[in-house]
Design an enzyme around this catalytic site. Sequence first.
Site, short mmCIF file in Angstrom:
data_model
loop_
_atom_site.label_atom_id
_atom_site.label_comp_id
_atom_site.label_asym_id
_atom_site.label_seq_id
_atom_site.Cartn_x
_atom_site.Cartn_y
_atom_site.Cartn_z
N SER A 68 -12.09 29.70 42.27
CA SER A 68 -12.81 28.51 42.76
C SER A 68 -14.21 28.42 42.24
O SER A 68 -14.75 27.39 42.08
CB SER A 68 -12.79 28.51 44.17
N ARG A 159 -4.20 39.86 46.83
CA ARG A 159 -4.24 38.29 47.05
C ARG A 159 -4.41 37.94 45.76
O ARG A 159 -4.07 36.51 45.44
CB ARG A 159 -5.82 38.01 47.99
N ARG A 267 -18.49 38.52 42.67
CA ARG A 267 -18.58 37.27 43.41
C ARG A 267 -19.19 37.20 44.75
O ARG A 267 -18.64 38.06 45.33
CB ARG A 267 -17.21 36.63 43.22
N ASP A 269 -19.38 35.32 47.45
CA ASP A 269 -19.09 34.41 48.79
C ASP A 269 -18.37 35.42 49.83
O ASP A 269 -18.50 35.41 51.03
CB ASP A 269 -18.22 33.25 48.61
N LYS A 341 -14.07 26.00 51.87
CA LYS A 341 -14.53 25.62 50.44
C LYS A 341 -15.75 24.97 50.31
O LYS A 341 -16.25 24.24 49.52
CB LYS A 341 -13.42 25.05 49.79
N HIS A 412 -1.98 31.32 48.96
CA HIS A 412 -2.49 32.72 48.90
C HIS A 412 -1.65 33.71 49.74
O HIS A 412 -1.63 34.64 50.02
CB HIS A 412 -4.09 32.78 49.29
#
Length: 519
Positions: A68, A159, A267, A269, A341, A412
């Site tokens: 994403s 995941r 990453r 987030d 998101k 997921h």
Amino acid sequence: MTQADNQNPKPMVLIILDGFGESDETTHNAIKEANTPTLDKLFRHYPHTLLEASGRAVGLPDGQMGNSEVGHLHIGGGRKVPQDLTRIDAAIASGEFYENPALIEALEKAKALNKAVHILGLLSPGGVHSRDNQIAALVELAHRCGIKKIYLHAILDGRDTPPKSALLSIEKITDQFHAYGNGKIASLIGRYYAMDRDKRWDRTEKAYDLLTQGTAQFHALTAKEGLMLAYEQGNTDEFVSPTSIHRHNETPITIEDGDVVVFMNFRADRARQLTYAFLDDHFTAFNRQVRPKLSAFVTLTAYAKDIHAAVAFPPLELHNTLGEYLSARGYRQLRIAETEKYAHVTYFLNGGQEAPFNGEDRLLIPSPKVATYDLQPEMSAVEMTNKLVEIIQNDDYDLIVCNFANPDMVGHTGDETATREAIQVIDDCLKRIITALQSVGGEALITADHGNAEKMFDEKTNQPHTAHTSNLVPLIYVGREAQFCKEVGALDDVAPTLLYLMGLEKPREMTGRNLITLK
């Protein structure tokens, strides 16, 4: 040109179906199995094409599935953006990694004080949030620097990888420690706890307490034994409970005053919450029973502007992204998504820009508070659509960007039935959005950032498929008569195509191409 001078349809809505890939395979394909009259109609009656969303097309190594963050960077950037995974792997290959100033300085502090180096990170070959070869490179660097106490606190994946696949990574890093004669895996925990990004602070607290106090649900002599214990409890890698790895007559290995911490997720987030727990002087999300006074805390990449840590690989700056370019021309924009998101349609779509541009509004719809999204596959799609339809009818914006999280987040979980239900909810939402747009003369581009929901079972591993895919993704134009070019495009072509439909030339920084011609 400003919108006042432009007679093109308004608003233009860019709809991103997160995790919605294209596959001819019909078995275990939640998208093909779902009842989708709206999407079926769109594919029958409106121009559409396919886009590459993985590998080199999005700045990743060949064969690496998209994600994403990368997807939204390319959708909004309109150019190929070398990704952190690629940059860091290249630095390891060239040897630059082993001379990285931020890493060397932190390790030298630990050596001078005879303190421990604690490595945090998702121990996974997945390549979405981290990659285990990069953790191995840091272990090698610490060994080269003469660090005697090297401890890995392994977050497990399951995941972006098969649900039960952590053993290989654990064995590889354990062999490396044995070869060096020092260092060990000190703890295990699933990413469900350590990598929450939705302010479920009770999960983050479990990870923090494991790291700082050794508070664990389970204890094991070795990491392999700890993993097998989790499997016996019915947990897959993602959900491994806090587990401390030490001999029965020893105390757990914890992060103490003077130690050095390196967080090896590239990453941002899902690394932020745990990082805030260590570094935020005004932290109130939970009561920190212990707060170690660290010699250094290094993050592999920049996690946020208000996180004051040394950064090993600072970000590349992007200018004239879709949002910045439209803002400079006086266009009004809205970004709307649910919590899961929201960062993607704001921070990542804007090329890593935290603050909104002038004329850019943002609307966050809270994601439901459930343990896993198969329990509520509709998530907050209906609430978001209600707001979106109202906003379209108010005619306040030139561009609206929205993200439907369901195909990815429910995909997921590996629950095929729930993912099929999620797709059907999205289909109904699309019908309402298109109807609203057509009532005011607006248009839509519908695409995805990567695949996921089109593959729900892995025949090779005989396990549910919970990861992303490397499949192509759709691009559908709902508006005037038009024709897409015959060649397959890529995600960095979305912004130039969108600008063309809005009557604008693309900026010179955008190397992607327009894929459509109006008739």
